[in-house]
Scaffold this motif. Structure first.
Motif, PDB file in Angstrom:
ATOM      1  N   TRP A 216       0.843  -1.213   0.000  1.00  0.00           N
ATOM      2  CA  TRP A 216       0.000   0.000   0.000  1.00  0.00           C
ATOM      3  C   TRP A 216       0.871   1.254   0.000  1.00  0.00           C
ATOM      4  N   ALA A 230     -10.096  -6.764  -4.315  1.00  0.00           N
ATOM      5  CA  ALA A 230     -11.298  -6.691  -3.485  1.00  0.00           C
ATOM      6  C   ALA A 230     -11.945  -8.074  -3.383  1.00  0.00           C
ATOM      7  N   GLN A 233     -17.229  -9.327   1.133  1.00  0.00           N
ATOM      8  CA  GLN A 233     -17.385  -9.623   2.552  1.00  0.00           C
ATOM      9  C   GLN A 233     -18.706 -10.321   2.795  1.00  0.00           C
ATOM     10  N   TRP A 340     -15.433  -8.871   8.478  1.00  0.00           N
ATOM     11  CA  TRP A 340     -14.863  -7.536   8.676  1.00  0.00           C
ATOM     12  C   TRP A 340     -13.436  -7.342   8.154  1.00  0.00           C
ATOM     13  N   PRO A 343     -11.173  -6.658   3.607  1.00  0.00           N
ATOM     14  CA  PRO A 343     -10.575  -5.484   2.930  1.00  0.00           C
ATOM     15  C   PRO A 343      -9.089  -5.306   3.225  1.00  0.00           C
ATOM     16  N   LEU A 344      -8.627  -5.840   4.364  1.00  0.00           N
ATOM     17  CA  LEU A 344      -7.212  -5.705   4.709  1.00  0.00           C
ATOM     18  C   LEU A 344      -6.305  -6.524   3.773  1.00  0.00           C
ATOM     19  N   TYR A 346      -6.608  -6.577   0.517  1.00  0.00           N
ATOM     20  CA  TYR A 346      -6.643  -6.000  -0.841  1.00  0.00           C
ATOM     21  C   TYR A 346      -5.246  -5.817  -1.419  1.00  0.00           C
ATOM     22  N   HIS A 347      -4.332  -5.263  -0.666  1.00  0.00           N
ATOM     23  CA  HIS A 347      -3.013  -4.893  -1.192  1.00  0.00           C
ATOM     24  C   HIS A 347      -1.965  -6.012  -1.087  1.00  0.00           C
TER      25      HIS A 347
END
Length: 558
Positions: A216, A230, A233, A340, A343-344, A346-347
């Motif tokens: 990131w 992405a 979720q 939850w 999304p962490l 993604y990178h």
């Protein structure tokens, strides 16, 4: 009303220990350790299977819960594994585009069909089928599969935009993503060092977090680098696959059988360790049912076949898990990640996922273990090496490796049954009867052929025994009597009864006598029921070797 013991047979979770503060504290940390390892592995194994990455999380959630609630081995780490993911991916090559909707449909059918087959085998108590695949066969297949996994992950690990074979034939440094390669090789080094430092350390999730943050900060994804991206979720929705054509179903038939077999062999290797350390008896049929249902639940979540991971199961034991409560805590962690934490990811560079897969399968590559069997059994070692070679050469249809090894092993088994060990015994100086040729002993009597067959007298061995008797009588004109030391014959069938009757008539026609020593009661009862033991001057039954030798001494005196 069924008894509690009866209920716990069908619902094993009822036999779990009552939760206490001390128990749950230990189970929590064991579950967190396995869960932190499962999250990155689930995503990485989905990539290996050619599936959408989020399906790796789906395959890690509900199947884990189903397996622990209905299985007899509650400390196994059930979810995506390297072997089942590789089998899934290689079985579908040429049938659809990896990651496409049709590919997902085919993978779901693999999970459903293999799960139903596995559960059915458990219901009909066919756990003994595990014995058909010997350790050398599984070892050869595992070694080859691990090598194929390693080769398949090299392009992603190094950031190649083309297959590694094409790169070797025509090297083009423009095809290399230096940053992706640095992420992959750096992650590989960190994971390897962490594994050597402390096995229980959740290195994979730490490396995921570090590389995601670094990616990131560098803007790796914005510059065109390949990242996880992405992921949707939330909980998996019910997935009902579309119907396939009969041609597609027939194409999946062989992979379904091999996935069923190999995945449960993975389960067996972990379950035996679990129950040995726990001092309990393994119920393989219950685990067949539980892990079959786990596969079905994975398919209904839109994911691929699952199995028991040896590395995660070993980590669960190492972390101190004592019951299924640890798996429930791991389930809660995966659930939280789905709701939850996705999304962490993604990178996270995809090269990091490749590094996670490579480190996870490094323990499967043990060539010395296969070659060390040469001193024990050359035939079984050759079978394992053949399985290894066919698995590599038949890629991507690697299931032919297991089937070839299985066919060769069964052929060798049949050959041994058709050629039983039949020895002529002699009297050793210590008073025991031993192999005359092996020990260089003399004959018991020039007129007596004293044989021992170390096998059942059935359709497979009867011909060999009759041939040996006929050959010996033909080669040694002085022979008149036949003495059969039958202690090692523990079973007889109709063909064996008929062969016995012919041998009795054969000896009787030469004016000789047939001596039977140590005939076991079940065999004796079968022969009596067939009328083959009718008393007469040409048949002598002895209960022991000593009694037989006394009779033969009387024969020599006559």
């Amino acid at each position: 009303m069924p008894s509690p013991r009866k209920l716990s047979t069908w619902l094993p979770f009822l036999a779990w220990p009552r939760p206490s503060r001390e128990l749950l504290r230990g189970e929590f940390w064991a579950g967190m350790t396995v869960g932190l390892m499962l999250v990155p592995q689930g995503v990485a194994y989905a990539q290996l299977a050619g599936m959408p990455l989020v399906t790796g999380m789906y395959a890690s959630l509900i199947p884990m819960l189903v397996a622990v609630l209905w299985g007899s081995s509650v400390r196994l780490g059930v979810g995506p594994t390297a072997l089942t993911s590789l089998l899934t991916g290689t079985s579908l090559i040429g049938l659809a585009q990896p990651g496409s909707a049709h590919w997902v449909t085919l993978a779901v059918w693999l999970a459903l069909l293999s799960g139903l087959l596995q559960a059915l085998l458990g219901v009909v108590r066919f756990g003994w089928l595990l014995s058909l695949v010997t350790s050398p066969i599984l070892n050869g297949f595992t070694q080859a599969a691990a090598l194929l996994i390693l080769l398949s992950q090299l392009p992603a690990l190094l950031g190649l935009d083309l297959p590694w074979r094409a790169f070797l034939l025509q090297p083009s440094w423009q095809a290399l993503d230096v940053q992706a390669g640095a992420f992959g090789l750096g992650s590989l080094a960190l994971l390897w060092l962490a594994a050597r430092w402390r096995r229980s350390f959740p290195a994979a999730i730490v490396v995921i977090a570090l590389t995601a943050a670094l990616s990131w900060a560098m803007g790796f994804a914005a510059a065109g680098g390949k990242v996880v991206g992405a992921l949707p979720q939330g909980l998996p929705a019910l997935y009902l696959p579309g119907w396939l054509s009969w041609d597609e179903f027939s194409t999946l038939l062989m992979p379904v059988m091999v996935i069923t077999l190999v995945s449960f062999l993975e389960t067996a290797s972990s379950a035996k360790v679990d129950h040995r350390e726990g001092g309990t008896q393994w119920n393989e049929n219950q685990d067949l049912i539980a892990h079959g249902l786990a596969k079905v639940s994975s398919g209904l979540c839109g994911a691929f076949p699952v199995s028991a991971s040896f590395s995660r199961s070993a980590l669960n034991l190492y972390a101190g898990a004592r019951s299924g409560w640890a798996t429930l805590f791991a389930f809660a962690l995966v659930l939280a990640a789905l709701l939850w934490l996705l999304p962490l990811l993604y990178h996270v560079p995809q090269s990091v996922l490749a590094a996670i897969v490579i480190v996870a399968i490094k323990g499967l590559i043990q060539p010395r273990g296969m070659l060390s069997l040469w001193r024990v059994s050359r035939v079984e070692t050759a079978t394992g090496l053949l399985t290894f070679a066919v698995t590599l050469l038949s890629a991507p249809r690697i299931y032919w490796g297991v089937l070839t090894g299985l066919l060769v092993n069964l052929s060798y088994f049949i050959y041994q049954r058709l050629h039983p060990r039949i020895i002529e015994v002699g009297l050793h100086p210590d008073g025991t009867l031993r192999d005359r040729a092996l020990w260089g002993l003399g004959v018991l009597d020039e007129a007596v052929l004293a044989l021992r067959m170390d096998a059942a007298l059935d359709f497979a061995s009867a011909t060999a025994l009759e041939k040996r008797v006929a050959d010996e009588f033909s080669a040694r004109p002085a022979l008149k009597h036949l003495c059969l030391f039958a202690q090692s014959i523990n079973r007889i069938d109709v063909t064996g009864v008929e062969a016995f009757a012919r041998l009795r008539l054969f000896v009787q026609g030469r004016g000789g006598c047939m001596y039977l020593s140590g005939l076991k009661l079940p065999v004796q009862q079968t022969l009596q029921a067939a009328g083959a033991l009718e008393p007469g001057p040409h048949l002598v039954l002895c209960r022991s070797d000593a009694e037989t030798l006394r009779h033969l001494g009387h024969t020599r005196a006559d």
